[in-house]
Scaffold this motif. Structure first.
Motif, PDB file in Angstrom:
ATOM      1  N   ILE A  50       0.874  -1.170   0.000  1.00  0.00           N
ATOM      2  CA  ILE A  50       0.000   0.000   0.000  1.00  0.00           C
ATOM      3  C   ILE A  50       0.910   1.218   0.000  1.00  0.00           C
ATOM      4  CG2 ILE A  50      -1.642   1.388   1.314  1.00  0.00           C
ATOM      5  CD1 ILE A  50      -3.011  -1.076   2.243  1.00  0.00           C
ATOM      6  N   THR A  51       0.680   2.123  -0.945  1.00  0.00           N
ATOM      7  CA  THR A  51       1.460   3.358  -1.020  1.00  0.00           C
ATOM      8  C   THR A  51       0.538   4.560  -0.882  1.00  0.00           C
ATOM      9  OG1 THR A  51       1.286   3.748  -3.414  1.00  0.00           O
ATOM     10  CG2 THR A  51       2.999   2.208  -2.665  1.00  0.00           C
ATOM     11  N   ASP A  52       1.140   5.705  -0.568  1.00  0.00           N
ATOM     12  CA  ASP A  52       0.366   6.948  -0.597  1.00  0.00           C
ATOM     13  C   ASP A  52       0.283   7.447  -2.033  1.00  0.00           C
ATOM     14  OD1 ASP A  52       2.821   8.059  -1.184  1.00  0.00           O
ATOM     15  OD2 ASP A  52       2.982   9.222   0.657  1.00  0.00           O
ATOM     16  N   THR A  53      -0.272   8.625  -2.239  1.00  0.00           N
ATOM     17  CA  THR A  53      -0.448   9.135  -3.601  1.00  0.00           C
ATOM     18  C   THR A  53       0.846   9.651  -4.209  1.00  0.00           C
ATOM     19  OG1 THR A  53      -1.152  11.262  -2.661  1.00  0.00           O
ATOM     20  CG2 THR A  53      -2.879   9.699  -3.275  1.00  0.00           C
ATOM     21  N   LEU A  54       1.946   9.650  -3.432  1.00  0.00           N
ATOM     22  CA  LEU A  54       3.267   9.962  -3.969  1.00  0.00           C
ATOM     23  C   LEU A  54       4.020   8.695  -4.361  1.00  0.00           C
ATOM     24  CD1 LEU A  54       4.460  12.683  -1.405  1.00  0.00           C
ATOM     25  CD2 LEU A  54       3.614  13.072  -3.733  1.00  0.00           C
ATOM     26  N   GLY A  55       3.459   7.540  -4.013  1.00  0.00           N
ATOM     27  CA  GLY A  55       4.140   6.274  -4.286  1.00  0.00           C
ATOM     28  C   GLY A  55       5.039   5.817  -3.155  1.00  0.00           C
ATOM     29  N   LEU A  56       4.936   6.449  -1.983  1.00  0.00           N
ATOM     30  CA  LEU A  56       5.737   6.051  -0.833  1.00  0.00           C
ATOM     31  C   LEU A  56       5.042   4.911  -0.096  1.00  0.00           C
ATOM     32  CD1 LEU A  56       6.650   9.601   0.528  1.00  0.00           C
ATOM     33  CD2 LEU A  56       7.886   8.208  -1.155  1.00  0.00           C
ATOM     34  N   VAL A  57       5.812   3.931   0.331  1.00  0.00           N
ATOM     35  CA  VAL A  57       5.249   2.730   0.926  1.00  0.00           C
ATOM     36  C   VAL A  57       4.728   3.011   2.331  1.00  0.00           C
ATOM     37  CG1 VAL A  57       5.772   0.392   1.731  1.00  0.00           C
ATOM     38  CG2 VAL A  57       6.689   1.196  -0.460  1.00  0.00           C
ATOM     39  N   ARG A  60      -3.835   5.083  -9.924  1.00  0.00           N
ATOM     40  CA  ARG A  60      -3.132   3.868  -9.523  1.00  0.00           C
ATOM     41  C   ARG A  60      -1.731   3.767 -10.119  1.00  0.00           C
ATOM     42  NH1 ARG A  60      -3.987  -0.613 -10.898  1.00  0.00           N
ATOM     43  NH2 ARG A  60      -3.035  -1.571  -9.102  1.00  0.00           N
ATOM     44  N   TRP A  61      -1.389   4.643 -11.030  1.00  0.00           N
ATOM     45  CA  TRP A  61      -0.096   4.524 -11.694  1.00  0.00           C
ATOM     46  C   TRP A  61       1.055   4.739 -10.721  1.00  0.00           C
ATOM     47  CZ3 TRP A  61       3.271   8.607 -11.644  1.00  0.00           C
ATOM     48  CH2 TRP A  61       2.759   9.848 -11.304  1.00  0.00           C
ATOM     49  N   VAL A  62       0.805   5.440  -9.611  1.00  0.00           N
ATOM     50  CA  VAL A  62       1.892   5.733  -8.675  1.00  0.00           C
ATOM     51  C   VAL A  62       2.459   4.455  -8.055  1.00  0.00           C
ATOM     52  CG1 VAL A  62       1.187   8.081  -8.141  1.00  0.00           C
ATOM     53  CG2 VAL A  62       0.224   6.186  -6.828  1.00  0.00           C
ATOM     54  N   ILE A  63       1.599   3.474  -7.775  1.00  0.00           N
ATOM     55  CA  ILE A  63       2.102   2.240  -7.169  1.00  0.00           C
ATOM     56  C   ILE A  63       2.827   1.383  -8.209  1.00  0.00           C
ATOM     57  CG2 ILE A  63       0.039   0.781  -7.478  1.00  0.00           C
ATOM     58  CD1 ILE A  63       0.561  -0.217  -4.572  1.00  0.00           C
ATOM     59  N   GLU A  64       2.410   1.457  -9.465  1.00  0.00           N
ATOM     60  CA  GLU A  64       3.150   0.764 -10.530  1.00  0.00           C
ATOM     61  C   GLU A  64       4.547   1.365 -10.667  1.00  0.00           C
ATOM     62  OE1 GLU A  64       2.095  -1.858 -11.774  1.00  0.00           O
ATOM     63  OE2 GLU A  64      -0.056  -1.830 -11.372  1.00  0.00           O
ATOM     64  N   ARG A  65       4.636   2.686 -10.543  1.00  0.00           N
ATOM     65  CA  ARG A  65       5.950   3.336 -10.578  1.00  0.00           C
ATOM     66  C   ARG A  65       6.810   2.880  -9.403  1.00  0.00           C
ATOM     67  NH1 ARG A  65       6.069   9.728  -9.877  1.00  0.00           N
ATOM     68  NH2 ARG A  65       5.397   9.039  -7.815  1.00  0.00           N
ATOM     69  N   THR A  66       6.187   2.715  -8.237  1.00  0.00           N
ATOM     70  CA  THR A  66       6.939   2.251  -7.074  1.00  0.00           C
ATOM     71  C   THR A  66       7.500   0.859  -7.305  1.00  0.00           C
ATOM     72  OG1 THR A  66       5.644   3.603  -5.545  1.00  0.00           O
ATOM     73  CG2 THR A  66       6.772   1.691  -4.618  1.00  0.00           C
ATOM     74  N   PHE A  67       6.698  -0.044  -7.864  1.00  0.00           N
ATOM     75  CA  PHE A  67       7.198  -1.384  -8.177  1.00  0.00           C
ATOM     76  C   PHE A  67       8.375  -1.294  -9.151  1.00  0.00           C
ATOM     77  CE2 PHE A  67       2.907  -3.160  -6.925  1.00  0.00           C
ATOM     78  CZ  PHE A  67       3.400  -3.919  -5.868  1.00  0.00           C
ATOM     79  N   ILE A 121      12.805  -4.320   0.903  1.00  0.00           N
ATOM     80  CA  ILE A 121      11.948  -3.291   0.320  1.00  0.00           C
ATOM     81  C   ILE A 121      12.107  -1.979   1.077  1.00  0.00           C
ATOM     82  CG2 ILE A 121       9.531  -2.618  -0.063  1.00  0.00           C
ATOM     83  CD1 ILE A 121       8.952  -5.608  -0.564  1.00  0.00           C
ATOM     84  N   HIS A 122      12.153  -2.048   2.397  1.00  0.00           N
ATOM     85  CA  HIS A 122      12.330  -0.829   3.191  1.00  0.00           C
ATOM     86  C   HIS A 122      13.675  -0.160   2.887  1.00  0.00           C
ATOM     87  CE1 HIS A 122       9.151  -2.145   6.342  1.00  0.00           C
ATOM     88  NE2 HIS A 122       8.669  -1.183   5.585  1.00  0.00           N
ATOM     89  N   TRP A 123      14.735  -0.953   2.740  1.00  0.00           N
ATOM     90  CA  TRP A 123      16.050  -0.375   2.420  1.00  0.00           C
ATOM     91  C   TRP A 123      16.042   0.256   1.029  1.00  0.00           C
ATOM     92  CZ3 TRP A 123      19.658   1.118   5.485  1.00  0.00           C
ATOM     93  CH2 TRP A 123      19.894   0.478   6.705  1.00  0.00           C
TER      94      TRP A 123
END
Length: 283
Positions: A143-150, A221-228, A252-254
């Motif tokens: 789950i990420t925020d709208t910036l793509g941060l976990v 939803r594109w922000v979480i795809e960018r995070t991946f 993942i955290h690192w």
């Protein structure tokens, strides 16, 4: 003798200043046998962890100018177990949100999952088969925020359905970020997650795929795809190499800590491409 050249994954002075207080406090709290002889610089331990995270090498292949790999892994395991790794990640997440003019507590989020293959050291009991993706391995539920941060992460066998992992993530999200009232998901999540979210005071909305042909980023939803995608730039995450799922979560955290600290200090992420111009050849 000249000092060794830094690796491109090493933290700069500015990046180290962001997270140093967490590690100084951690070391100050440690007492008991063996803690008096502190011979290893914590910054070098962090550099070694980031080197493995970014390059994807096995721990025992760490270059000799880092502390011994068993020592580095011991710190890595301790920091995962006592929550230090997550504390560093959350600190940088708060700083990044403030740098974007956002409150540290988000109100909207996005959920998704990614299945990846595993390595030979991963026990059969902690992996499975994602029938839809035809992948045997593990699944990363994010789950990420709208910036793509976990905001929340869970690692399970790939056979675990997105909805099952999503329900567990919503529990973690509600506990850690109680102001989140909206979570967007794709059509792969079943209705049970909507009911579970409603019980937690969270509206789970499905973002439908566009009917047009070809690739098109999904709205919201594109922000979480960018995070991946950003996570996969860290070669330790190209597969799941960790024997324990919680250690996969720490990787993942690192990786996110690496990304956020670079953003906060204005440092670009290193590229693996040659920076010299290659002359064109004619056939």
């Amino acid at each position: 003798m000249s000092p060794p050249r830094p690796y491109r994954s090493d933290v700069s002075d500015a990046r180290w200043a962001l997270i140093e207080p967490v590690f100084v406090t951690w070391r100050a709290r440690r007492t008991g046998p063996g803690t008096a002889a502190r011979v290893h610089d914590l910054r070098e331990i962090v550099n070694a962890i980031l080197y493995v995270n970014r390059t994807g090498i096995p721990w025992e292949y760490l270059p000799h100018d880092f502390p011994p790999y068993k020592t580095v892994y011991d710190y890595y395991a301790k920091w995962e177990a006592d929550g230090t790794t997550e504390q560093v990640h959350d600190l940088l997440c708060d700083k990044t949100r403030r740098a974007h003019g956002r409150d540290t507590q988000p109100t909207a989020a996005v959920v998704d999952a990614q299945s990846v293959k595993t390595w030979g050291n991963v026990p059969e009991t902690s992996q499975g088969i994602d029938a839809g993706k035809e992948i045997k391995g593990r699944k990363r539920h994010l789950i990420t925020d709208t910036l793509g941060l976990v905001l929340a992460v869970l690692v399970t066998p790939a056979s675990v359905h997105d909805t099952v992992g999503g329900k567990l993530l919503l529990d973690d999200l509600a506990a850690a970020h109680p102001r989140v009232t909206k979570v967007r998901a794709d059509g792969g999540y079943q209705s049970v997650i909507f009911n579970h979210g409603a019980a937690l005071g969270i509206d789970v909305e499905v973002v439908q795929r566009p009917r047009t042909k070809g690739f098109e980023p999904l709205p919201k939803r594109w922000v979480i795809e960018r995070t991946f995608g950003r996570l996969m730039r860290h070669r330790r995450l190209a597969r799941d190499y960790e024997a324990l799922p919680q250690r996969s979560r720490a990787v993942i955290h690192w990786a996110m800590a690496n990304k956020m600290s670079r953003e906060l200090t204005g440092e670009s992420a290193p590229t693996w491409r040659f920076e010299t111009d290659i002359p064109a050849t004619t056939s």
